[in-house]
Scaffold this active site. Structure first.
Site, short mmCIF file in Angstrom:
data_model
loop_
_atom_site.label_atom_id
_atom_site.label_comp_id
_atom_site.label_asym_id
_atom_site.label_seq_id
_atom_site.Cartn_x
_atom_site.Cartn_y
_atom_site.Cartn_z
N ARG A 79 -11.72 18.66 65.59
CA ARG A 79 -10.99 16.95 64.93
C ARG A 79 -11.52 16.37 65.54
O ARG A 79 -12.21 15.84 66.70
CB ARG A 79 -9.66 17.00 64.88
CG ARG A 79 -8.74 15.47 64.47
CD ARG A 79 -7.37 15.69 64.64
NE ARG A 79 -7.57 14.30 64.19
CZ ARG A 79 -6.74 13.03 65.10
NH1 ARG A 79 -6.71 13.05 66.39
NH2 ARG A 79 -6.41 11.77 64.66
N HIS A 123 -10.15 5.83 62.67
CA HIS A 123 -9.69 6.57 64.26
C HIS A 123 -10.32 4.46 65.15
O HIS A 123 -10.82 4.43 65.75
CB HIS A 123 -10.06 7.13 64.77
CG HIS A 123 -9.39 7.62 66.24
ND1 HIS A 123 -8.95 8.52 66.38
CD2 HIS A 123 -9.43 7.20 67.00
CE1 HIS A 123 -8.06 8.92 67.44
NE2 HIS A 123 -8.51 7.86 68.17
N GLU A 168 -2.97 7.28 64.08
CA GLU A 168 -1.99 6.40 64.50
C GLU A 168 -2.44 4.71 64.52
O GLU A 168 -2.54 3.65 65.03
CB GLU A 168 -2.28 6.15 65.94
CG GLU A 168 -2.06 7.76 66.66
CD GLU A 168 -2.47 7.66 68.28
OE1 GLU A 168 -2.77 6.81 68.83
OE2 GLU A 168 -2.47 8.64 69.38
N ASN A 298 0.66 13.21 67.17
CA ASN A 298 0.18 13.17 68.13
C ASN A 298 1.10 13.02 69.26
O ASN A 298 2.05 12.53 68.94
CB ASN A 298 -0.96 11.66 67.55
CG ASN A 298 -1.77 12.04 67.44
OD1 ASN A 298 -2.75 13.14 67.09
ND2 ASN A 298 -2.69 10.52 67.42
N TYR A 300 2.12 12.30 72.91
CA TYR A 300 1.78 12.64 74.59
C TYR A 300 3.33 12.71 75.47
O TYR A 300 3.11 13.47 76.84
CB TYR A 300 1.07 11.59 75.00
CG TYR A 300 -0.55 11.66 74.22
CD1 TYR A 300 -1.13 11.92 75.34
CD2 TYR A 300 -0.85 10.82 73.09
CE1 TYR A 300 -2.57 11.85 74.80
CE2 TYR A 300 -2.19 11.27 72.47
CZ TYR A 300 -2.68 11.81 73.46
OH TYR A 300 -4.55 11.84 72.91
N GLU A 364 -3.36 15.77 68.04
CA GLU A 364 -3.68 15.44 69.74
C GLU A 364 -2.45 15.48 70.58
O GLU A 364 -1.55 15.62 70.24
CB GLU A 364 -3.49 13.45 70.01
CG GLU A 364 -5.01 13.27 68.79
CD GLU A 364 -5.50 11.86 69.34
OE1 GLU A 364 -5.11 11.29 70.75
OE2 GLU A 364 -5.92 11.14 68.43
C1 FCB Z 1 -4.54 8.87 71.37
C2 FCB Z 1 -5.35 7.73 70.85
C3 FCB Z 1 -6.62 8.31 70.81
C4 FCB Z 1 -6.40 8.57 72.86
C5 FCB Z 1 -4.92 9.13 73.61
C6 FCB Z 1 -5.14 9.02 74.67
O1 FCB Z 1 -3.36 7.10 71.15
O2 FCB Z 1 -5.70 8.47 69.26
O3 FCB Z 1 -7.90 8.03 70.92
O4 FCB Z 1 -6.90 6.83 72.65
O5 FCB Z 1 -3.84 8.69 73.25
#
Ligand code: FCB
Length: 457
Positions: A79, A123, A168, A298, A300, A364
């Site tokens: 990607r 992006h 995002e 995405n 995290y 992500e």
């Molecule tokens: C996300 C973004 C990517 C990177 C990661 C850590 O929010 O999409 O570009 O910065 O975080």
């Protein structure tokens, strides 16, 4: 004995993710026009150490080497994002054939290596020429984006079949226009809701433009949202309400705008409060709404939200006064984010329940840690391995519980320019020496390679 490694279906996409401004460099090469991130990163005080993406990790000149790395890792998907101002240096109008050639070369090399290209149109690197005309605050911005989407699909649609419109949009709208920590660095709550609206209109118009251009049977058109669970710190009604406010701005605004063509009531209340209603017509969303073929997620971390009387709204969540966020207890990554694999399962299952039948990709997932290079040049990064292992287990659990997930992409292939954090944050499975640009696969890269191989054997 139970097998601790979940088994993923045939054809599952195993990839890594990157984005144009974070890796390409070569910002004036090949006819590329400037973007808002060139301007922002060159503005004193905006990024850590004054870092910029001028050179980044020089992917533009190292494309062949970087695709070879993906082959070494055994990936079957990659990607990446297209820099709008490489295809259209002024944002619209004249097409830059050198830019087209670069992404065609990438697509061709990936396909030759058996790696499925997965492209994101936006992006965060809006052409500066369009910012000069108002950027995402202009009512014309959705049409600019649709024009670009059609150009990209026309020029590259024979090589790329999986497309995302925006990455995002919460970050573009709220970090870019309210908190001001991202380009274009505007700090006005009302503007962030206006930008969010134009981004959403742009998404729908871009989907339509791509469906009408160079249409192919295997096209998959979608969008990528960063869904961050906002979990109430306790079951007290105040904490639950505080968490709902964060959830509305961060997640539900975009989920509903994309999937239902409307905004949650709380967001409409914020529009009233900030006078946004005078600048946009929220009902337009329903008129332009298009179905998507998949949703990219995405993931995290999670935030624990509590109510603190009198606490002002955090700049990135305008309107949500009284909501205060903390990471969950435990060790944090370099970004200050907690590690909570259960949040990935929770997120995927929530979307699956709210929108049954919608295919998902995890676009992500990954972690920044301070890597240590050993005397022999190798990089042992056990924390990153543990992070990935935990999240892949959670992904398997979510799928076993019914989430229709078709692929998973680690952020990131390479260490790269982490926006306002500059090069201080390293997310790569591959280390990049920023002096020499030498690439070294980290232990986590080998771990991921072996994990993927284990799924195929
Ligand atoms: C996300 C973004 C990517 C990177 C990661 C850590 O929010 O999409 O570009 O910065 O975080």
């Amino acid at each position: 004995m139970t097998n601790p490694v979940p088994t993923f279906p045939e054809g599952f996409l195993w990839g890594t993710a990157t984005s144009s401004y974070q890796i390409e460099g070569a910002v004036t090469a090949g006819g590329r026009g400037p973007s808002i991130w060139d301007t922002f990163s060159h503005t004193p005080g905006k990024t850590y150490n004054g870092d910029t993406g001028d050179v980044a990790v020089d992917h533009f000149h190292r494309l062949r080497e970087d695709v070879a790395l993906m082959e070494q890792l055994g990936l079957n998907a990659y990607r990446f994002s297209i820099a709008w101002s490489r295809l259209l240096p002024d944002g619209r109008g004249a097409i830059n054939q050198d830019g087209v050639a670069f992404y065609r070369q990438l697509g061709e090399r990936l396909r030759a290596a058996g790696i499925t290209p997965v492209a994101t149109l936006y992006h965060w690197d809006l052409p500066q020429a369009l910012q000069d005309e108002g950027g995402w605050l202009s009512p014309h911005s959705p049409d600019w984006f649709a024009e670009y989407a059609a150009v990209a699909k026309e020029q590259l649609g024979d090589l790329i079949s999986i497309w995302s419109t925006l990455n995002e949009p919460w970050c573009s709208a709220f970090l870019g226009h309210s908190e001001g920590s991202h380009a274009p660095g505007i700090t006005d709550p009302a503007s962030s809701y206006v930008a969010a609206h134009h981004l959403m209109l742009g998404h729908h118009r871009a989907i339509r433009a791509m469906r009408e251009t160079n249409r192919r049977p295997d096209d998959q058109l979608g969008i990528v949202l960063n869904l961050i669970p906002a979990w109430p710190a306790t079951n007290e009604p105040e904490d639950v309400a505080a968490a709902n406010a964060i959830d509305a701005v961060h997640n539900q605004l975009f989920l509903e705008a994309v999937l239902a063509g409307r905004y949650p009531q709380l967001i409409l209340d914020y529009h009233d409060r900030f006078g946004v209603g005078d600048r946009i017509d929220a009902t337009e969303l329903a008129e332009v709404r298009e179905d998507i073929d998949y949703l990219g997620v995405n993931y995290y971390n999670v935030n624990l939200v509590r109510y603190v009387a009198g606490a002002p709204a955090m700049a990135a969540w305008p309107g949500s006064d009284g909501s205060v966020m903390d990471p969950p207890p435990g060790e944090l990554t370099d970004m200050g984010w907690g590690v909570e694999p259960a949040g990935l399962k929770w997120t995927l299952l929530r979307v699956a329940e709210q929108h049954p039948g919608l295919p998902l990709y995890v676009c992500e997932n990954g972690a920044a840690y301070p890597d240590v290079v050993a005397a022999d040049g190798s990089v042992a990064d056990p924390k990153r391995i543990a992070y990935l292992e935990g999240h892949l287990a959670a992904l398997g659990d979510a799928m076993a519980a019914g989430a229709d997930v078709r692929g998973y992409f680690v952020w990131s292939l390479l260490d790269n320019f982490e926006w306002a954090h500059g090069y201080q944050m390293r997310f790569g499975l591959v280390r990049v020496d920023l002096e020499t640009m030498q690439r070294t696969i980290k232990a986590s890269g080998y771990w991921y390679r072996d994990f993927i191989a284990g799924q195929r054997s």
